[in-house]
Scaffold this motif. Structure first.
Motif, short mmCIF file in Angstrom:
data_model
loop_
_atom_site.label_atom_id
_atom_site.label_comp_id
_atom_site.label_asym_id
_atom_site.label_seq_id
_atom_site.Cartn_x
_atom_site.Cartn_y
_atom_site.Cartn_z
N TYR A 68 14.52 -1.82 -2.69
CA TYR A 68 13.92 -1.20 -3.88
C TYR A 68 12.62 -0.48 -3.52
CZ TYR A 68 10.73 -1.12 -7.87
OH TYR A 68 9.80 -0.74 -8.80
N ALA A 69 11.77 -1.12 -2.72
CA ALA A 69 10.48 -0.52 -2.35
C ALA A 69 10.68 0.79 -1.59
CB ALA A 69 9.67 -1.50 -1.51
N LYS A 70 11.71 0.88 -0.78
CA LYS A 70 11.98 2.11 -0.03
C LYS A 70 12.36 3.24 -0.97
CE LYS A 70 13.40 -0.04 4.34
NZ LYS A 70 12.33 0.57 5.15
N THR A 71 13.11 2.93 -2.02
CA THR A 71 13.51 3.98 -2.96
C THR A 71 12.34 4.44 -3.83
OG1 THR A 71 14.17 2.38 -4.65
CG2 THR A 71 15.85 3.05 -3.04
N GLU A 72 11.33 3.60 -3.98
CA GLU A 72 10.18 3.93 -4.82
C GLU A 72 8.93 4.27 -4.00
OE1 GLU A 72 9.92 4.12 -8.19
OE2 GLU A 72 12.10 3.90 -8.30
N LEU A 73 9.11 4.55 -2.72
CA LEU A 73 7.98 4.76 -1.82
C LEU A 73 7.10 5.93 -2.26
CD1 LEU A 73 6.57 3.79 0.74
CD2 LEU A 73 8.06 5.33 2.06
N ARG A 74 7.68 6.97 -2.79
CA ARG A 74 6.91 8.13 -3.23
C ARG A 74 6.61 8.09 -4.73
NH1 ARG A 74 6.46 12.69 -0.07
NH2 ARG A 74 7.24 12.44 2.05
N LYS A 113 7.73 -3.24 -8.85
CA LYS A 113 8.09 -4.64 -8.98
C LYS A 113 7.32 -5.53 -8.01
CE LYS A 113 12.88 -3.77 -10.43
NZ LYS A 113 14.32 -3.96 -10.07
N LEU A 114 6.87 -4.97 -6.91
CA LEU A 114 6.16 -5.75 -5.91
C LEU A 114 4.66 -5.82 -6.17
CD1 LEU A 114 7.93 -4.63 -2.62
CD2 LEU A 114 8.16 -6.79 -3.82
N GLY A 115 4.16 -4.93 -6.99
CA GLY A 115 2.72 -4.90 -7.24
C GLY A 115 2.30 -5.91 -8.30
N PHE A 162 2.40 -7.07 -0.36
CA PHE A 162 2.40 -5.67 -0.81
C PHE A 162 1.09 -5.34 -1.52
CE2 PHE A 162 3.02 -2.55 -4.18
CZ PHE A 162 3.59 -1.49 -3.49
N THR A 163 0.66 -6.22 -2.42
CA THR A 163 -0.58 -5.99 -3.17
C THR A 163 -1.78 -5.90 -2.23
OG1 THR A 163 0.29 -7.10 -5.14
CG2 THR A 163 -2.11 -6.94 -4.95
N ALA A 164 -1.84 -6.79 -1.25
CA ALA A 164 -2.94 -6.76 -0.28
C ALA A 164 -2.95 -5.46 0.51
CB ALA A 164 -2.84 -7.95 0.66
N PHE A 180 4.83 -3.67 5.25
CA PHE A 180 3.70 -3.15 4.47
C PHE A 180 2.34 -3.25 5.18
CE2 PHE A 180 6.82 -4.73 1.23
CZ PHE A 180 7.26 -3.47 0.84
N LEU A 181 2.16 -4.25 6.03
CA LEU A 181 0.91 -4.35 6.78
C LEU A 181 1.04 -3.68 8.14
CD1 LEU A 181 -0.07 -8.05 5.93
CD2 LEU A 181 -1.02 -5.95 4.95
N CYS A 182 2.26 -3.67 8.67
CA CYS A 182 2.63 -2.92 9.87
C CYS A 182 2.23 -3.62 11.16
CB CYS A 182 2.04 -1.51 9.86
SG CYS A 182 2.43 -0.62 8.32
N ARG A 183 3.20 -3.71 12.07
CA ARG A 183 2.99 -4.35 13.36
C ARG A 183 1.93 -3.62 14.20
NH1 ARG A 183 5.93 -8.39 16.01
NH2 ARG A 183 6.68 -8.80 13.90
#
Length: 307
Positions: free
Chosen positions: A165-171, A186-188, A224-226, A259-262
């Motif tokens: 879902y997050a990928k489809t709403e990325l923009r 939904k993740l926020g 995601f929020t962080a 979301f925080l990235c390696r």
């Protein structure tokens, strides 16, 4: 004449119990801790000035850190973070020059809650937890602690559906730079007090909600929020330190990679991940993606979503 009510008091040595020595040592330690903290806090509050400049020394501040760290890391059934993990977090906190304050946001109420509150006695520390009862008891017994309850609506079992879902709403609703107060992603988490979205958080610790069984509230929304708060930061330093506890679990690992990235992972201490996330400007290619490089874990998660 009043009647003679004289009573005899018999004093005799007590018979030691198996745990009497341990209780004595614990009581002695807590007493010394209280005396030490009181002494150093009085020293700090009565610091005089010379030629208009404050002469507060870093030694008392460092000592308070060490005392509190030792107390919180004393092995108990309630201990949540290990000594090396606590050291990693407190070392980051200590990088702020005393008596400069910093902003600390913590997801989860744990055994170490009062430690973090005490370490940032000159700054702002806010706790977010899923249990209104736990927060009520915490504030009742500890004046000055700032905590808020929130309903985490995502579940551990929904991890891959939420990533898709997050990928489809990325923009759209789930972009990395935005004001979450007005977001419908939904993740926020958008039902916190308004100030949470405006404060420039220097350090964010994710140690809640529970997230240890399929129907439990997962930590994906907290991660995601962080990440959005760090990238949308206004004022303060250009970086936000984000710690994710129980990084070895799937939700925490995949969510952090996504979301925080390696590429922002600077340290792992046991199952604690330490990320340093830089704030971003809205717009352009970077304004619509969280990570520059797709990590192996995130790539694996994406492959699972496609299949």
């Amino acid at each position: 004449m009043k009647p003679n009510n004289t009573k005899f008091i018999l004093l005799h040595p007590s018979i030691p119990t198996p745990n009497s020595h341990h209780r004595f040592y614990l009581l002695t330690f807590l007493t010394l801790l209280s005396i030490s903290l009181t002494f150093f806090l009085i020293t700090l509050s009565t610091t005089t000035t010379t030629s208009g400049a404050t002469t507060a020394a870093a030694v008392p501040h460092s000592t308070i850190f060490n005392i509190l760290l030792h107390y919180a890391s004393t092995p108990t059934p309630q201990s949540h973070l290990s000594l090396p993990q606590l050291t990693s977090i407190t070392t980051t906190l200590q990088k702020h020059p005393f008596p400069s304050n910093f902003n600390l946001l913590v997801f989860g109420i744990t055994h170490e809650t009062l430690l973090f509150h005490a370490l940032n006695f000159n700054g702002r520390t806010t706790f977010i937890d899923e249990s209104a009862y736990t927060i009520s008891k915490l504030e009742e017994k500890n004046f000055g602690v700032e905590a808020y309850d929130v309903q985490f609506v995502t579940k551990v079992s929904e991890l891959h559906d939420l990533i898709r879902y997050a990928k489809t709403e990325l923009r759209k609703e789930c972009r990395p730079v935005q004001n979450l107060l007005f977001s419908e992603c939904k993740l926020g988490i958008n039902d916190l007090p308004n100030f949470v979205y405006d404060v420039a958080w220097d350090v964010i610790l994710i140690d809640g909600p529970r997230g240890y069984f399929p129907d439990a509230p997962g930590r994906l929304s907290a991660i995601f929020t962080a990440s959005v708060l760090a990238r949308s930061k206004k004022g303060g330093g250009g970086e936000t330190h984000v710690f994710v506890h129980e990084f070895d679990r799937e939700v925490e690992r995949v969510g952090s990679d996504e979301f925080l990235c390696r590429e922002n992972l600077v340290e792992t201490v046991g199952n604690l991940g330490h990320f340093v996330v830089k704030k971003m400007d809205y717009g352009g290619v970077d304004g619509f993606r969280f990570c520059r490089n797709l990590s192996s874990s995130a790539a694996l998660a994406t492959a699972r979503l496609v299949t």
